[in-house]
Enzyme design. Structure first.
Site: not given
Ligand code: G16
Length: 538
Positions: A112-113, A276, A278, A280-281, A375
């Site tokens: 992801s990010h 981000d 992937d 989704d953000r 997302k």
């Molecule tokens: C992931 C989940 C999100 C969540 C985020 C929280 O995001 O898909 O639903 O809000 O993690 O991250 P943390 O536990 O670090 O606060 P992503 O975009 O990393 O897949």
């Protein structure tokens, strides 16, 4: 030929908030990815002959693991694999493909990010037939299997050429290399008024989109510059790079600092957005204004009827617990339910599947709807553009108008990154031990550890974040991140509602200063983490 390879378990292959995330170097150990993928396949039932969607965000190590996943899918009885050209699929596009082609599920290779490259992070996510992330009971099962695995199955196959579109065979399994963008772009055209957006852009409305050298580049390029007629160059950093150009592909005002500066300080475009690693953000900016993700969810909900896909209105809204309560006020005025779930997109899935909600969002720059089960960064951008095209007001006018109607929920998140994990655990335990004594102090009317009972499947999740709720509705929330790969990251979320429009133009950090100070002193952040101030404020 299918081979069974003997292996031994790796410690710590525990999926976090969103799949297994580790340093690339950990993933590069022989058998590491194979062990995890086999544990995933062993936890599934009824997948024989089914379709598996495979893709990733293009980060370093993607190309290797995609070939491994294809070979292991063939050895584990899948009938067909759909894989994005060059191995690319954004997370929301993968979710859509799973749903559209009635696949058994999907494997998305992304952290992801989190940063990429040889010293960065890598990750593997499993999504199921509804297009959404695997639920906790399944990820728990996968983790248990990683602890006892003794062999994995893999087919001896030449590498699939991922640069060429088309369908072929690999070890008796069909492999289709597909355009990663086409189905997703068609979905967006079914939800939004592209004519209205084209005419807004033709009128001179200017957009700056930062794809952060990650997977959204090809999607944003085709949709914004191709279908909507934005001038060439509207999409910046449009080519996905294995190390994201050395940047941190997290679309917040800190890591997308140049774009934020372009919009907020230099006021150089009407609308700015970023996505981000992937895809989704989303980050939303207007000329001179940053829109918090919590406000963005509330504003999209309040204006959803202006867009064709949501013209019938919303069934309900959901937000993660640390997300501000701004959306709750919109739901109340619309007369619909607002659900408060733990952090993690997987918790929205059952509400969406049951038709209880249409929109959902999180403070962590995630917003989406029932169109997929993830997302969706570009979806949020297009929804904003559709609303802007209909209202013909600036982003700032829409946001301040929203505050006048619903009040402004001042909000900030303070992250203490990569702190000592034991210290962070002690901090959380210390707060938990003081729920009774804290109640009644400093205007705190409730202190608890958030737990959630899913209203659809009845599953129970506890320990989802500590809440200090104040008599005036203000909140301080403490959570440990579930996506980091080093030490612990303490997230502190602070909010306070202000009804008086004369007090809507203030600086959030100053307005929230009393609660920010309290958040530090009550938890003993400096004593437990050795940090006097956060590493990131958003
Ligand atoms: C992931 C989940 C999100 C969540 C985020 C929280 O995001 O898909 O639903 O809000 O993690 O991250 P943390 O536990 O670090 O606060 P992503 O975009 O990393 O897949």
């Amino acid at each position: 030929m299918i081979r069974s390879i003997a292996t031994t378990p790796f410690a710590g292959q525990k999926p976090g908030t969103s799949g297994l995330r580790k340093k690339v170097r950990e993933f590069q150990q022989p058998h590491y990815a194979e062990n995890y993928i086999q544990s995933v396949f062993d936890s599934l039932e009824g997948h024989a002959g089914g379709t598996l969607v495979i893709g990733g965000d293009g980060r370093f190590h993607n190309a290797d693991v995609i070939q491994t996943a294809i070979r292991m899918a063939a050895a584990n009885g899948f009938g067909r694999v759909l894989v994005g050209r060059d191995g690319l699929l954004s997370t929301p596009a993968a979710s859509h493909l799973i749903r559209k082609y009635r696949a058994f599920g999907g494997i998305i290779l992304s952290a992801s990010h989190n940063p990429g490259g040889p010293d960065g992070d890598f990750g593997i996510k499993l999504n199921l037939a509804n297009g959404g992330p695997a639920p906790e009971k399944l990820t728990d099962d996968i983790y248990a299997r990683t602890g006892t695995i003794r062999e994995y199955r893999i087919a001896d196959l030449p590498a699939v050429d991922l640069n060429k579109l088309g369908e072929g065979q690999a070890g008796g399994m069909a492999v289709a290399v597909i355009d990663p963008v086409a189905d997703y772009a068609a979905l967006m055209q079914s939800l939004f008024d592209f004519d209205a957006m084209r005419s807004l852009i033709a009128s001179g409305f200017s957009i700056a989109f930062d794809a952060m050298s990650a997977v959204t580049g090809p999607y944003a390029h085709r949709i914004l510059e191709g279908l909507l007629g934005c001038p060439a160059g509207t999409v910046m950093h449009a080519t996905p790079l294995p190390d994201f150009g050395g940047h941190h592909p997290d679309p917040n005002p800190v890591h997308a600092g140049d774009l934020t500066d372009l919009l907020v300080t230099r006021r150089a475009a009407d609308f700015g957005a970023a996505s981000d690693g992937d895809g989704d953000r989303n980050l939303i900016l207007g000329r001179g204004i940053y829109v918090t993700p919590s406000d963005s969810l509330a504003i999209l909900a309040a204006n959803a009827r202006l867009t064709p896909g949501y013209a019938q209105g919303l069934a309900g809204i959901a937000r993660s617990m640390p997300t501000s309560t701004a959306a709750d006020r919109v739901a109340a005025s619309l007369g619909i339910d607002c659900y408060e779930t733990p952090t993690g997109w997987k918790f929205f899935g059952s509400l969406l599947d049951a038709g209880l909600i249409t929109l959902c969002g999180e403070e962590s720059f995630g917003t989406s709807s029932s169109h997929v089960r993830e997302k969706d960064g570009l979806w949020a951008v297009l929804m904003w553009l559709n609303i802007l095209a209909r209202r013909r007001e600036s982003v700032a006018e829409i946001v301040t108008g929203h505050w006048r109607e619903f009040g402004r929920t001042y909000y900030t998140r303070h992250d203490y990154e990569e702190v000592d994990a034991d210290g962070a655990d002690r901090l959380m335990a210390g707060l938990r031990a003081r729920f009774v004594t804290l109640t009644g102090q400093h205007g705190i009317c409730r202190a608890d550890d958030f737990a959630y009972d899913d209203p659809v499947d009845g599953s129970h999740s506890s320990g989802q974040g500590i809440r200090l709720i104040f008599e005036d509705g203000g909140r301080i929330v403490y959570r440990l991140s579930g996506t980091g790969t080093q030490g612990a990251t303490l997230r502190v979320y602070i909010e306070s509602h202000e009804a008086d429009p004369l007090r809507h133009g203030l600086d959030p950090q100053q307005t929230l200063a009393r609660l920010i100070d309290l958040s530090r002193s009550l938890a003993g952040i400096a004593a437990h983490t050795g940090r006097a101030s956060p590493s990131i404020i958003t």
